[in-house]
Design an enzyme around this catalytic site. Sequence first.
Site, mmCIF file in Angstrom:
data_model
loop_
_atom_site.group_PDB
_atom_site.id
_atom_site.type_symbol
_atom_site.label_atom_id
_atom_site.label_comp_id
_atom_site.label_asym_id
_atom_site.label_seq_id
_atom_site.Cartn_x
_atom_site.Cartn_y
_atom_site.Cartn_z
ATOM 1 N N SER A 108 0.832 -1.204 0.000
ATOM 2 C CA SER A 108 0.000 0.000 0.000
ATOM 3 C C SER A 108 0.865 1.252 0.000
ATOM 4 O O SER A 108 1.983 1.251 0.528
ATOM 5 C CB SER A 108 -0.864 -0.024 1.261
ATOM 6 O OG SER A 108 -1.427 1.233 1.502
ATOM 7 N N TYR B 160 -2.063 -1.460 10.905
ATOM 8 C CA TYR B 160 -2.321 -1.895 9.523
ATOM 9 C C TYR B 160 -1.117 -1.555 8.642
ATOM 10 O O TYR B 160 -0.587 -2.415 7.933
ATOM 11 C CB TYR B 160 -3.583 -1.218 8.964
ATOM 12 C CG TYR B 160 -3.711 -1.382 7.459
ATOM 13 C CD1 TYR B 160 -4.104 -2.594 6.908
ATOM 14 C CD2 TYR B 160 -3.396 -0.332 6.582
ATOM 15 C CE1 TYR B 160 -4.189 -2.760 5.525
ATOM 16 C CE2 TYR B 160 -3.479 -0.486 5.204
ATOM 17 C CZ TYR B 160 -3.876 -1.695 4.687
ATOM 18 O OH TYR B 160 -3.951 -1.864 3.325
ATOM 19 N N LYS C 244 2.010 -3.926 6.539
ATOM 20 C CA LYS C 244 2.462 -3.847 5.137
ATOM 21 C C LYS C 244 3.986 -3.712 5.083
ATOM 22 O O LYS C 244 4.645 -4.349 4.254
ATOM 23 C CB LYS C 244 1.784 -2.678 4.406
ATOM 24 C CG LYS C 244 0.287 -2.868 4.214
ATOM 25 C CD LYS C 244 -0.047 -4.108 3.374
ATOM 26 C CE LYS C 244 -1.530 -4.368 3.259
ATOM 27 N NZ LYS C 244 -1.872 -5.705 2.745
HETATM 28 P P1 NAD Z 1 -11.202 -6.841 0.953
HETATM 29 O O1 NAD Z 1 -11.442 -6.843 2.410
HETATM 30 O O2 NAD Z 1 -12.326 -6.493 0.051
HETATM 31 O O3 NAD Z 1 -10.617 -8.253 0.488
HETATM 32 C C1 NAD Z 1 -9.800 -9.035 1.315
HETATM 33 C C2 NAD Z 1 -10.313 -10.466 1.236
HETATM 34 O O4 NAD Z 1 -9.463 -11.286 2.044
HETATM 35 C C3 NAD Z 1 -11.732 -10.633 1.774
HETATM 36 O O5 NAD Z 1 -12.494 -11.383 0.863
HETATM 37 C C4 NAD Z 1 -11.547 -11.364 3.101
HETATM 38 O O6 NAD Z 1 -12.641 -12.199 3.392
HETATM 39 C C5 NAD Z 1 -10.267 -12.161 2.824
HETATM 40 N N1 NAD Z 1 -9.474 -12.486 4.008
HETATM 41 C C6 NAD Z 1 -8.992 -11.663 4.963
HETATM 42 N N2 NAD Z 1 -8.286 -12.356 5.871
HETATM 43 C C7 NAD Z 1 -8.320 -13.648 5.482
HETATM 44 C C8 NAD Z 1 -7.771 -14.842 5.998
HETATM 45 N N3 NAD Z 1 -7.078 -14.863 7.137
HETATM 46 N N4 NAD Z 1 -7.982 -15.993 5.316
HETATM 47 C C9 NAD Z 1 -8.703 -16.023 4.163
HETATM 48 N N5 NAD Z 1 -9.256 -14.918 3.643
HETATM 49 C C10 NAD Z 1 -9.061 -13.747 4.283
HETATM 50 O O7 NAD Z 1 -9.949 -5.869 0.700
HETATM 51 P P2 NAD Z 1 -9.377 -5.288 -0.659
HETATM 52 O O8 NAD Z 1 -9.708 -3.851 -0.706
HETATM 53 O O9 NAD Z 1 -9.745 -6.163 -1.772
HETATM 54 O O10 NAD Z 1 -7.818 -5.400 -0.359
HETATM 55 C C11 NAD Z 1 -7.045 -6.485 -0.821
HETATM 56 C C12 NAD Z 1 -5.610 -6.281 -0.375
HETATM 57 O O11 NAD Z 1 -5.131 -5.033 -0.877
HETATM 58 C C13 NAD Z 1 -5.407 -6.235 1.129
HETATM 59 O O12 NAD Z 1 -4.191 -6.868 1.439
HETATM 60 C C14 NAD Z 1 -5.322 -4.748 1.422
HETATM 61 O O13 NAD Z 1 -4.585 -4.490 2.580
HETATM 62 C C15 NAD Z 1 -4.600 -4.266 0.186
HETATM 63 N N6 NAD Z 1 -4.820 -2.844 -0.096
HETATM 64 C C16 NAD Z 1 -6.100 -2.385 -0.248
HETATM 65 C C17 NAD Z 1 -6.313 -1.034 -0.498
HETATM 66 C C18 NAD Z 1 -7.709 -0.498 -0.662
HETATM 67 O O14 NAD Z 1 -7.885 0.713 -0.611
HETATM 68 N N7 NAD Z 1 -8.721 -1.315 -0.880
HETATM 69 C C19 NAD Z 1 -5.221 -0.148 -0.596
HETATM 70 C C20 NAD Z 1 -3.935 -0.671 -0.451
HETATM 71 C C21 NAD Z 1 -3.739 -2.022 -0.192
HETATM 72 C C1 UD1 Z 2 -6.871 4.985 3.815
HETATM 73 C C2 UD1 Z 2 -5.864 4.563 4.832
HETATM 74 C C3 UD1 Z 2 -4.746 3.802 4.135
HETATM 75 C C4 UD1 Z 2 -5.325 2.584 3.415
HETATM 76 C C5 UD1 Z 2 -6.411 3.055 2.463
HETATM 77 C C6 UD1 Z 2 -7.126 1.886 1.835
HETATM 78 C C7 UD1 Z 2 -5.963 6.215 6.631
HETATM 79 C C8 UD1 Z 2 -5.280 7.355 7.300
HETATM 80 N N1 UD1 Z 2 -5.372 5.741 5.539
HETATM 81 O O1 UD1 Z 2 -6.226 5.804 2.856
HETATM 82 O O2 UD1 Z 2 -3.789 3.374 5.078
HETATM 83 O O3 UD1 Z 2 -4.313 1.907 2.694
HETATM 84 O O4 UD1 Z 2 -7.394 3.841 3.161
HETATM 85 O O5 UD1 Z 2 -7.922 1.208 2.744
HETATM 86 O O6 UD1 Z 2 -7.015 5.765 7.063
HETATM 87 N N2 UD1 Z 2 -12.216 11.549 3.286
HETATM 88 C C9 UD1 Z 2 -13.183 12.472 3.603
HETATM 89 N N3 UD1 Z 2 -14.350 12.013 4.125
HETATM 90 C C10 UD1 Z 2 -14.601 10.673 4.326
HETATM 91 C C11 UD1 Z 2 -13.606 9.748 3.980
HETATM 92 C C12 UD1 Z 2 -12.418 10.225 3.474
HETATM 93 O O7 UD1 Z 2 -12.995 13.679 3.443
HETATM 94 O O8 UD1 Z 2 -15.686 10.334 4.819
HETATM 95 C C13 UD1 Z 2 -10.952 12.034 2.711
HETATM 96 C C14 UD1 Z 2 -9.736 11.700 3.552
HETATM 97 O O9 UD1 Z 2 -9.457 12.712 4.441
HETATM 98 C C15 UD1 Z 2 -8.660 11.564 2.471
HETATM 99 C C16 UD1 Z 2 -9.413 11.087 1.227
HETATM 100 O O10 UD1 Z 2 -10.774 11.368 1.483
HETATM 101 O O11 UD1 Z 2 -8.111 12.803 2.204
HETATM 102 C C17 UD1 Z 2 -9.245 9.611 0.964
HETATM 103 O O12 UD1 Z 2 -9.559 8.903 2.155
HETATM 104 P P1 UD1 Z 2 -9.638 7.296 2.183
HETATM 105 O O13 UD1 Z 2 -10.515 6.838 1.098
HETATM 106 O O14 UD1 Z 2 -9.973 6.900 3.581
HETATM 107 O O15 UD1 Z 2 -8.166 6.857 1.788
HETATM 108 P P2 UD1 Z 2 -6.751 7.199 2.488
HETATM 109 O O16 UD1 Z 2 -6.915 8.000 3.695
HETATM 110 O O17 UD1 Z 2 -5.880 7.742 1.418
#
Ligand code: NAD
Ligand code: UD1
Length: 340
Positions: free
Chosen positions: A128, A153, A157
């Site tokens: 991330s 969290y 990572k």
């Molecule tokens: P998500 O929660 O939608 O998907 C994660 C999936 O993993 C889910 O289906 C959950 O049931 C499964 N899971 C979690 N723990 C498990 C376990 N112990 N065993 C088996 N299954 C398990 O999340 P996502 O948004 O799809 O994220 C996927 C990956 O990307 C994660 O590692 C997350 O940290 C990373 N990531 C997400 C974002 C984001 O904004 N969505 C940003 C950066 C990194």
């Molecule tokens: C957040 C997490 C980051 C994680 C990512 C994906 C924090 C500080 N960071 O990123 O670690 O990898 O989600 O899960 O939580 N915002 C609003 N109103 C809202 C929600 C968000 O104004 O109700 C703003 C936030 O201040 C930010 C932007 O929208 O500036 C994006 O927020 P968000 O979607 O939560 O992502 P990150 O904060 O970038």
Amino acid sequence: MKKQKIIVTGGCGYIGSHTTVALQNAGFDVVILDNLMNSQIDTLDRIAEITGIRPSFERIDCTDVNAMHDVFARHSDAMGVIHFAALKAVGESVAHPLKYYKNNILSLLNTLEMMLEFKIPNIVFSSSATVYGEPDQLPVTEDTPLKPATSPYGQTKIMAENIIRDTVKANPELHAVLLRYFNPIGAHPSGKIGELPIGVPNNLMPYVTQVAAGIREQLNVFGNDYNTPDGFCIRDYIDVNDLADAHVAALEHMKTNDVKVEVYNLGTGRGLSVMEIIKAFEDATGVKLNYTIAARRPGDVPAIWACSDLANEKLGWRAKIPLTETMRTAWQWQKNVSKL
Ligand code: NAD
Ligand code: UD1
């Protein structure tokens, strides 16, 4: 020709389901491992509706080493693993650090151990942008120094990246690509899969679509006094379908190159403020958003966006879906979810 098999942990989740579609469309045979702690079994049907193929599915917890052993033994012909399975709510990780360390780290340790035991050579890991913290220079490149994590969290990572590096160093038969995602948004254009936040969304985009749908009264915009052009926080919002394609590109790259550990930023290269997102949503959908300016959210960095040139150069990948299209798919998905 026999299809190449990929194990996708967390494949029923938001990014995993879109990546499964992209993998199947690219001709891979996908085996999903998921315990459904943050996703739904129906996702498999919807993937089948989109691609015509239902992925194999193993309902297991990746922290359960015996269950992992059993599954990996049956799928030891896989050419790689994409490891999505993790918990991702930053605030929850601060309140329940052990839950996050246990789930995210143990899942990875078991995955790596099984890959070594069953000689599966390639891992693609979901990292991330959070590993960069508040960067001193923008945009961030893969060489931008990492900052200490501000949440458990984020710490998982950074730890995971280091665990993978150490494991590859000691086991040169293992190859790794670490993908640092910026802010994934949007949904599949079919409207059949998308993000399913449980409870009140933490992230901006699902909050926006829930306000638009009348599920939440108003969006709180966290802070308007940042040192940015319009005073609002800036992020790099990337379409989840573009992100999914990058995983396919990473696997293709691993097939033909001598990869040890490679790191790629996955973003658009363009920073957008919260207000620009609100306007883009309104313009793309014609729906007016009810919002109010609220206090800053603790832990938010003022601005971050990616330089993704390396992914373009080495993986031949670039984000290409226009923001208007992403806003439309996010909204279409929200309308469909309300009917589920
Ligand atoms: P998500 O929660 O939608 O998907 C994660 C999936 O993993 C889910 O289906 C959950 O049931 C499964 N899971 C979690 N723990 C498990 C376990 N112990 N065993 C088996 N299954 C398990 O999340 P996502 O948004 O799809 O994220 C996927 C990956 O990307 C994660 O590692 C997350 O940290 C990373 N990531 C997400 C974002 C984001 O904004 N969505 C940003 C950066 C990194
Ligand atoms: C957040 C997490 C980051 C994680 C990512 C994906 C924090 C500080 N960071 O990123 O670690 O990898 O989600 O899960 O939580 N915002 C609003 N109103 C809202 C929600 C968000 O104004 O109700 C703003 C936030 O201040 C930010 C932007 O929208 O500036 C994006 O927020 P968000 O979607 O939560 O992502 P990150 O904060 O970038």
